[in-house]
Write a protein that holds these residues in place. Structure first.
Motif, PDB file in Angstrom:
ATOM      1  N   SER A 159       2.347   7.345  -6.253  1.00 50.30           N
ATOM      2  CA  SER A 159       1.404   8.391  -6.697  1.00 50.30           C
ATOM      3  C   SER A 159       1.822   9.751  -6.160  1.00 50.30           C
ATOM      4  O   SER A 159       1.681  10.772  -6.832  1.00 50.30           O
ATOM      5  N   ASP A 160       2.374   9.743  -4.906  1.00 46.78           N
ATOM      6  CA  ASP A 160       2.855  11.020  -4.328  1.00 46.78           C
ATOM      7  C   ASP A 160       3.987  11.584  -5.160  1.00 46.78           C
ATOM      8  O   ASP A 160       4.038  12.788  -5.446  1.00 46.78           O
TER       9      ASP A 160
ATOM     10  N   ASP B 119       3.863   8.944   9.262  1.00 49.57           N
ATOM     11  CA  ASP B 119       4.063   7.617   8.654  1.00 49.57           C
ATOM     12  C   ASP B 119       4.906   6.727   9.544  1.00 49.57           C
ATOM     13  O   ASP B 119       4.592   5.563   9.771  1.00 49.57           O
TER      14      ASP B 119
ATOM     15  N   LYS C 288       1.190   4.215  -2.705  1.00 47.25           N
ATOM     16  CA  LYS C 288       0.907   5.602  -2.297  1.00 47.25           C
ATOM     17  C   LYS C 288       2.099   6.493  -2.634  1.00 47.25           C
ATOM     18  O   LYS C 288       1.942   7.605  -3.156  1.00 47.25           O
ATOM     19  N   GLU C 289       3.307   5.969  -2.302  1.00 45.20           N
ATOM     20  CA  GLU C 289       4.502   6.771  -2.544  1.00 45.20           C
ATOM     21  C   GLU C 289       4.671   7.068  -4.034  1.00 45.20           C
ATOM     22  O   GLU C 289       5.033   8.174  -4.417  1.00 45.20           O
TER      23      GLU C 289
ATOM     24  N   GLU D  91       0.842  -1.207   0.000  1.00 48.52           N
ATOM     25  CA  GLU D  91       0.000   0.000   0.000  1.00 48.52           C
ATOM     26  C   GLU D  91       0.869   1.246   0.000  1.00 48.52           C
ATOM     27  O   GLU D  91       0.610   2.209  -0.685  1.00 48.52           O
ATOM     28  N   LYS D  92       1.956   1.167   0.827  1.00 55.07           N
ATOM     29  CA  LYS D  92       2.817   2.331   0.965  1.00 55.07           C
ATOM     30  C   LYS D  92       3.514   2.634  -0.359  1.00 55.07           C
ATOM     31  O   LYS D  92       3.612   3.788  -0.775  1.00 55.07           O
TER      32      LYS D  92
END
Length: 249
Positions: A166-167, A191, A163-164, A159-160
């Motif tokens: 996309s960030d 985090d 997310k990273e 998940e991280k």
DNA sequence: TTGTGTTTTATTGCCTCC
DNA sequence: GGAGGCAATAAAACACAA
């Protein structure tokens, strides 16, 4: 105590005793009085047997005799020859009977003691086995917990990273220069704390071996003795040390 | 009474110690 | 080599259920 005692010597006498035809009056006079009396006794037995009468066989000691012997045994399980003679005289027994009684009594005592020791060992073994089973269950539960945590961690990582990614994409769109620093440095403080919460370590003390990630699946393999070996610890085939017996002698 | 299991007395053979 | 100890065993005595 050699069987070469009185009864054994009697056996020897029996084996070397002359044939029936030689047991006549002529021969009788050759032997000593003691030997002759013994021969007479044997002849008497023979006569009784021939007449169908039971000869004197094993005789049980009287209650009083046994009581007296038991009392002495409580104090001394072994008696020397001098004491044996004295006891025999006092109890109106043959010295050999006294010696044999003590020998048999020691054997009975030892057998009883072995029984007792076996009982104790078995009780210890049962307790140990119960303890082992409990620990085994605890271990299984901990391993299951470790698996769950590992899965959660993997899931969290996935998940991280998504997310990273996309960030990063977003940041790249905004400011390509500054985003590089953020990716290489530590993640945000929130985090980090989240991470800590997820992987709160459980008590590693209770687990056999290290439970660091690479060893997670090897926790059981690291157990030095198998369940089988544990259960055979008090195998009935294994004789007790008998220390109780040998130290006293 | 009798069959059967247990206990007690005694023997045998082997081992160790002096 | 003899004395004495023990383990294994035999056999008599005893206990007891059927």
């Amino acid at each position: 105590m050699n069987p070469s005692g009185s009864l054994c010597s009697m056996n020897a006498v029996i084996s070397i005793s002359p044939p029936e035809e030689e047991k006549n009056s002529k021969m009788k006079q050759v032997y000593s009085r003691e030997f002759q009396e013994m021969l007479d006794g044997l002849e008497e037995d023979d006569r009784l047997e021939e007449a169908g009468q039971a000869t004197e066989k094993k005789k049980r000691l009287s209650v009083a005799q046994v009581k007296a012997l038991e009392k002495i045994f409580e104090v001394e399980s072994k008696v020397d020859s001098e004491r044996t003679l004295k006891l025999a005289e006092e109890l109106e027994l043959q010295p050999r009977q006294v010696a044999i009684w003590f020998q048999n009594r020691r054997a009975r005592w030892k057998a009883k003691q072995l029984e007792k020791d076996y009982g104790l060992l078995k009780a210890n073994y049962d307790a140990l086995k119960l303890d082992y089973n409990n620990t085994q269950q605890e271990n299984d539960a901990l391993i299951a917990k470790a698996y769950t945590l590992r899965d959660l961690k993997a899931k969290f990582k996935d998940e991280k990273s998504v997310k990273e990614e996309s960030d990063i994409d977003a940041e790249l769109l905004m400011s390509p220069a500054s985003s590089c620093l953020q990716v290489n440095g530590s993640s945000s403080s929130s985090d980090s704390s989240n991470h800590q919460q997820w992987f709160q370590p459980f008590e590693p003390r209770k687990v056999v071996g290290n439970l660091h990630e690479p060893q997670l699946l090897k926790a059981e393999e690291q157990c030095m003795i198998t369940a089988e070996e544990c259960c055979n610890f008090f195998s009935v085939d294994q004789a007790p040390s008998l220390q109780w017996y040998f130290t006293g002698h």
